[in-house]
Write a protein that holds these residues in place. Structure first.
Motif, PDB file in Angstrom:
ATOM      1  N   ALA A  44     134.176   8.274 -52.894  1.00  0.00           N
ATOM      2  CA  ALA A  44     133.512   7.222 -54.353  1.00  0.00           C
ATOM      3  C   ALA A  44     133.869   7.532 -55.738  1.00  0.00           C
ATOM      4  N   HIS A  45     132.800   8.539 -55.741  1.00  0.00           N
ATOM      5  CA  HIS A  45     132.809   9.210 -57.426  1.00  0.00           C
ATOM      6  C   HIS A  45     134.393   9.138 -59.272  1.00  0.00           C
ATOM      7  N   THR A  46     135.452   9.273 -57.300  1.00  0.00           N
ATOM      8  CA  THR A  46     137.132   9.279 -58.086  1.00  0.00           C
ATOM      9  C   THR A  46     136.543   7.928 -58.630  1.00  0.00           C
ATOM     10  N   SER A  47     136.655   7.202 -57.758  1.00  0.00           N
ATOM     11  CA  SER A  47     136.713   5.431 -58.067  1.00  0.00           C
ATOM     12  C   SER A  47     135.816   4.745 -59.089  1.00  0.00           C
ATOM     13  N   GLY A  48     134.934   5.611 -59.219  1.00  0.00           N
ATOM     14  CA  GLY A  48     133.574   5.464 -59.945  1.00  0.00           C
ATOM     15  C   GLY A  48     134.600   5.533 -61.567  1.00  0.00           C
ATOM     16  N   ARG A  49     134.848   7.081 -61.740  1.00  0.00           N
ATOM     17  CA  ARG A  49     135.449   7.482 -62.792  1.00  0.00           C
ATOM     18  C   ARG A  49     136.511   6.897 -63.117  1.00  0.00           C
ATOM     19  N   ASN A  50     137.028   5.879 -62.126  1.00  0.00           N
ATOM     20  CA  ASN A  50     138.516   5.276 -62.891  1.00  0.00           C
ATOM     21  C   ASN A  50     138.098   3.649 -63.320  1.00  0.00           C
ATOM     22  N   ASP A  51     136.676   3.231 -63.066  1.00  0.00           N
ATOM     23  CA  ASP A  51     136.213   2.121 -64.140  1.00  0.00           C
ATOM     24  C   ASP A  51     135.631   0.971 -62.292  1.00  0.00           C
ATOM     25  N   ARG A  52     136.179   1.731 -60.886  1.00  0.00           N
ATOM     26  CA  ARG A  52     135.949   0.575 -59.455  1.00  0.00           C
ATOM     27  C   ARG A  52     134.649   1.715 -59.673  1.00  0.00           C
ATOM     28  N   PRO A  53     133.112   0.655 -59.583  1.00  0.00           N
ATOM     29  CA  PRO A  53     131.630   1.213 -59.222  1.00  0.00           C
ATOM     30  C   PRO A  53     131.676   1.174 -57.613  1.00  0.00           C
ATOM     31  N   ALA A  54     131.308   2.555 -56.493  1.00  0.00           N
ATOM     32  CA  ALA A  54     131.231   2.832 -55.305  1.00  0.00           C
ATOM     33  C   ALA A  54     130.269   3.032 -54.760  1.00  0.00           C
ATOM     34  N   GLN A  55     130.224   2.869 -53.851  1.00  0.00           N
ATOM     35  CA  GLN A  55     128.741   3.607 -53.030  1.00  0.00           C
ATOM     36  C   GLN A  55     128.657   3.319 -51.820  1.00  0.00           C
ATOM     37  N   VAL A  56     128.371   4.463 -51.137  1.00  0.00           N
ATOM     38  CA  VAL A  56     128.582   4.866 -50.140  1.00  0.00           C
ATOM     39  C   VAL A  56     127.320   5.135 -48.722  1.00  0.00           C
ATOM     40  N   LEU A  57     126.998   4.746 -48.108  1.00  0.00           N
ATOM     41  CA  LEU A  57     126.871   3.374 -46.869  1.00  0.00           C
ATOM     42  C   LEU A  57     127.065   5.168 -45.580  1.00  0.00           C
ATOM     43  N   VAL A  58     125.885   5.101 -45.311  1.00  0.00           N
ATOM     44  CA  VAL A  58     125.888   6.484 -43.612  1.00  0.00           C
ATOM     45  C   VAL A  58     125.099   5.334 -42.502  1.00  0.00           C
ATOM     46  N   GLN A  59     125.624   5.343 -41.531  1.00  0.00           N
ATOM     47  CA  GLN A  59     125.150   4.802 -40.382  1.00  0.00           C
ATOM     48  C   GLN A  59     124.108   5.447 -40.028  1.00  0.00           C
ATOM     49  N   GLY A  60     123.436   5.154 -39.539  1.00  0.00           N
ATOM     50  CA  GLY A  60     121.379   5.756 -38.805  1.00  0.00           C
ATOM     51  C   GLY A  60     121.816   5.208 -37.592  1.00  0.00           C
ATOM     52  N   GLU A  61     120.971   6.443 -36.638  1.00  0.00           N
ATOM     53  CA  GLU A  61     121.026   6.195 -35.105  1.00  0.00           C
ATOM     54  C   GLU A  61     120.468   4.770 -34.635  1.00  0.00           C
ATOM     55  N   ASP A  62     120.373   3.878 -35.460  1.00  0.00           N
ATOM     56  CA  ASP A  62     119.890   2.263 -34.630  1.00  0.00           C
ATOM     57  C   ASP A  62     121.769   1.351 -35.485  1.00  0.00           C
ATOM     58  N   GLY A  63     122.947   1.716 -35.663  1.00  0.00           N
ATOM     59  CA  GLY A  63     123.973   1.929 -36.041  1.00  0.00           C
ATOM     60  C   GLY A  63     123.320   0.842 -37.649  1.00  0.00           C
ATOM     61  N   THR A  64     122.720   0.731 -38.078  1.00  0.00           N
ATOM     62  CA  THR A  64     122.517  -0.214 -39.163  1.00  0.00           C
ATOM     63  C   THR A  64     122.541   1.129 -40.413  1.00  0.00           C
ATOM     64  N   PHE A  65     123.126   1.113 -41.814  1.00  0.00           N
ATOM     65  CA  PHE A  65     123.401   1.258 -42.195  1.00  0.00           C
ATOM     66  C   PHE A  65     122.866   1.137 -43.728  1.00  0.00           C
ATOM     67  N   MET A  66     122.512   2.688 -44.198  1.00  0.00           N
ATOM     68  CA  MET A  66     121.416   2.644 -45.350  1.00  0.00           C
ATOM     69  C   MET A  66     122.253   2.902 -46.397  1.00  0.00           C
ATOM     70  N   ALA A  67     122.037   2.505 -47.747  1.00  0.00           N
ATOM     71  CA  ALA A  67     122.863   3.273 -48.831  1.00  0.00           C
ATOM     72  C   ALA A  67     122.845   4.510 -48.927  1.00  0.00           C
ATOM     73  N   GLU A  68     123.257   5.543 -49.165  1.00  0.00           N
ATOM     74  CA  GLU A  68     122.655   7.460 -49.542  1.00  0.00           C
ATOM     75  C   GLU A  68     123.376   7.832 -50.503  1.00  0.00           C
ATOM     76  N   TRP A  69     124.867   7.051 -51.558  1.00  0.00           N
ATOM     77  CA  TRP A  69     124.986   7.769 -52.743  1.00  0.00           C
ATOM     78  C   TRP A  69     125.843   6.342 -53.748  1.00  0.00           C
ATOM     79  N   THR A  70     125.032   6.215 -55.047  1.00  0.00           N
ATOM     80  CA  THR A  70     125.901   4.869 -55.652  1.00  0.00           C
ATOM     81  C   THR A  70     126.445   5.777 -56.980  1.00  0.00           C
ATOM     82  N   TYR A  71     127.682   5.748 -57.825  1.00  0.00           N
ATOM     83  CA  TYR A  71     127.814   6.200 -58.790  1.00  0.00           C
ATOM     84  C   TYR A  71     127.450   5.932 -59.708  1.00  0.00           C
TER      85      TYR A  71
END
Length: 80
Positions: A44-71
């Motif tokens: 995601a960091h490499t993508s952001g440095r190339n002008d393509r903003p990116a975000q990382v979402l992580v699956q929780g124990e309940d199966g839902t995804f939460m944003a963990e890191w955003t460029y």
């Protein structure tokens, strides 16, 4: 209203293995959540440095995804 970044990396567990998914493709498996998360943040960091903003979402124990890191919003490299 905040827009989600164009590129999203999903760190998820499937059949007991951690993987990273982007645009329907899976990468991995990785030995644990932290390794998968670091791989996703690096991509995601490499993508952001190339002008393509990116975000990382992580699956929780309940199966839902939460944003963990955003460029542009979080430090890189992230603290361990």
């Amino acid at each position: 209203m905040t827009r989600a970044p164009a590129i999203q990396y999903f760190v998820e567990t499937q059949n007991g293995e951690w993987t990273v998914r982007r645009d329907g493709k899976r990468y991995g498996p990785y030995r644990d959540r932290s390794v998968a998360l670091r791989q996703a943040v690096d991509a995601a960091h490499t993508s952001g440095r190339n002008d393509r903003p990116a975000q990382v979402l992580v699956q929780g124990e309940d199966g839902t995804f939460m944003a963990e890191w955003t460029y542009g919003d979080h430090s890189y490299p992230p603290p361990d």
